[in-house]
Design an enzyme around this catalytic site. Structure first.
Site, PDB file in Angstrom:
ATOM      1  N   LYS A 297       0.815  -1.162  -0.221  1.00  0.00           N
ATOM      2  CA  LYS A 297      -0.069  -0.152   0.106  1.00  0.00           C
ATOM      3  C   LYS A 297       0.943   1.359   0.002  1.00  0.00           C
ATOM      4  O   LYS A 297       0.648   2.192  -0.767  1.00  0.00           O
ATOM      5  CB  LYS A 297      -0.676   0.003   1.257  1.00  0.00           C
TER       6      LYS A 297
ATOM      7  N   ASP B 158      -9.607   1.914   3.768  1.00  0.00           N
ATOM      8  CA  ASP B 158     -10.102   0.397   4.106  1.00  0.00           C
ATOM      9  C   ASP B 158     -10.738  -0.071   3.112  1.00  0.00           C
ATOM     10  O   ASP B 158     -11.645   0.574   2.275  1.00  0.00           O
ATOM     11  CB  ASP B 158     -11.344   0.557   5.207  1.00  0.00           C
TER      12      ASP B 158
ATOM     13  N   TYR C 263      -5.884 -10.568  -2.284  1.00  0.00           N
ATOM     14  CA  TYR C 263      -6.503 -11.189  -3.186  1.00  0.00           C
ATOM     15  C   TYR C 263      -6.202 -11.155  -4.736  1.00  0.00           C
ATOM     16  O   TYR C 263      -6.973 -11.619  -5.514  1.00  0.00           O
ATOM     17  CB  TYR C 263      -8.242 -11.175  -2.977  1.00  0.00           C
TER      18      TYR C 263
ATOM     19  N   HIS D 177      -9.608   0.159  -7.366  1.00  0.00           N
ATOM     20  CA  HIS D 177     -10.482   0.654  -6.494  1.00  0.00           C
ATOM     21  C   HIS D 177      -9.405   1.607  -5.844  1.00  0.00           C
ATOM     22  O   HIS D 177     -10.168   2.784  -5.659  1.00  0.00           O
ATOM     23  CB  HIS D 177     -11.140  -0.155  -5.546  1.00  0.00           C
ATOM     24  N   ARG D 178      -8.517   1.198  -5.179  1.00  0.00           N
ATOM     25  CA  ARG D 178      -7.742   2.108  -4.395  1.00  0.00           C
ATOM     26  C   ARG D 178      -6.997   3.216  -5.648  1.00  0.00           C
ATOM     27  O   ARG D 178      -6.917   4.384  -5.309  1.00  0.00           O
ATOM     28  CB  ARG D 178      -6.427   1.416  -3.736  1.00  0.00           C
TER      29      ARG D 178
END
Length: 217
Positions: free
Chosen positions: A13, A70, A153, A179-180
Site C-alpha cells: 500500500k 479500508d 486477493y 479501486h484504490r
C-alpha cells in the site's frame, strides 16, 4: 517538506501511494517509520467507518496528517463477503496465499463469480477533521491464482478489460484501474488543495512564553 503518514504497515500500500504522489513535495511515511503504535480495532460496519477510525487515530497519536484506506473484496455469490473482514477473513495470521486459498475453497461450487474491490480513503488531521474518497473496480474470481505482483486477493481477481488478474498487472496498470487507484487519482487531482486544507486544520503550536529571569537576592 510536509509529512503524510499512511496508516498501514503494508509495504504494498505504501509503495502504491508513494508512487502516485511522487511529484508532490510530500514525504510519505508508514507506521513502520515510527515507534510502537497501538493497533486500531477495525470494528466498523462499513469501509468508511474503519478508514476514518484508522486515519483519525494515527493523526492524533503522531501529530501529522494521516491517510488510511479500508478496502476489501465484495463477492456476489457470498452475499458480499468477505467485505470489511477481507484482511482477517481467513484468520488473523493468514498469508496472502492463505487468503486466496480460503476464498477459492468457499467459491469451489459457485458458478456466479462476479466480485468487486471497494475502497474508501480517509485523510484526517489531529484536530479530527477528515476528507473522504471512494473507488470501486469490478471483476470476476478465477478458479486458481495467476500472477505474482500485488498483494491480498490480487492473484484471483480477474480484470476483464485488460485480460489479466491484478497480480499480473504492473503497478502503473493497476493504479490506473483499481479501486484504490481510482480513489487515489481523485486525491491526486486535488492534492494541492488537500494539503492546504490539512494546513488550515492542523492545530496551532502552543505559544512559547517569554518569561523574565528570576533574580536571586
Amino acid at each position: 517538506m510536509k509529512i503524510l503518514v499512511i496508516a498501514t504497515r503494508n509495504p504494498g500500500k505504501k509503495a502504491e501511494i508513494s508512487d502516485l504522489l511522487r511529484d508532490f513535495p510530500v514525504a510519505v511515511k508508514s507506521l513502520e517509520d515510527f515507534g510502537p503504535i497501538p493497533d486500531v480495532i477495525e470494528d466498523g460496519a462499513t469501509f468508511e467507518e474503519n478508514a476514518f477510525k484508522k486515519a483519525s487515530f494515527t493523526a492524533r497519536v503522531l501529530g501529522y496528517p494521516a491517510l488510511s484506506d479500508d478496502s476489501g473484496l465484495v463477492v456476489a455469490a457470498l452475499g458480499g463477503a468477505p467485505g470489511v473482514h477481507s484482511a482477517r477473513w481467513a484468520g488473523p495470521n493468514a498469508t496472502d496465499a492463505d487468503k486466496c486459498r480460503y476464498l477459492l475453497e468457499k467459491m469451489e461450487h459457485e458458478t456466479l463469480r462476479d466480485a468487486a474491490f471497494e475502497c474508501v480513503i480517509s485523510i484526517a488531521v489531529p484536530s479530527g477533521a477528515a476528507l473522504t474518497y471512494e473507488g470501486r473496480c469490478e471483476g470476476i474470481i478465477l478458479r486458481e491464482p495467476a500472477g505474482s505482483n500485488g498483494f491480498g486477493y490480487d492473484p484471483v481477481f480477474y480484470y476483464s478489460p485488460l485480460g489479466k488478474t491484478f497480480a499480473q498487472l504492473s503497478m502503473a496498470e493497476k493504479s490506473a484501474v483499481s479501486h484504490r487507484g481510482k480513489a487515489l487519482h481523485e486525491i491526486k487531482e486535488e492534492f494541492d488543495n488537500v494539503m492546504k486544507w490539512a494546513d488550515r486544520h492542523m492545530p496551532e503550536p502552543p505559544p512559547i512564553g517569554c518569561q523574565n529571569p528570576q533574580h536571586v537576592t
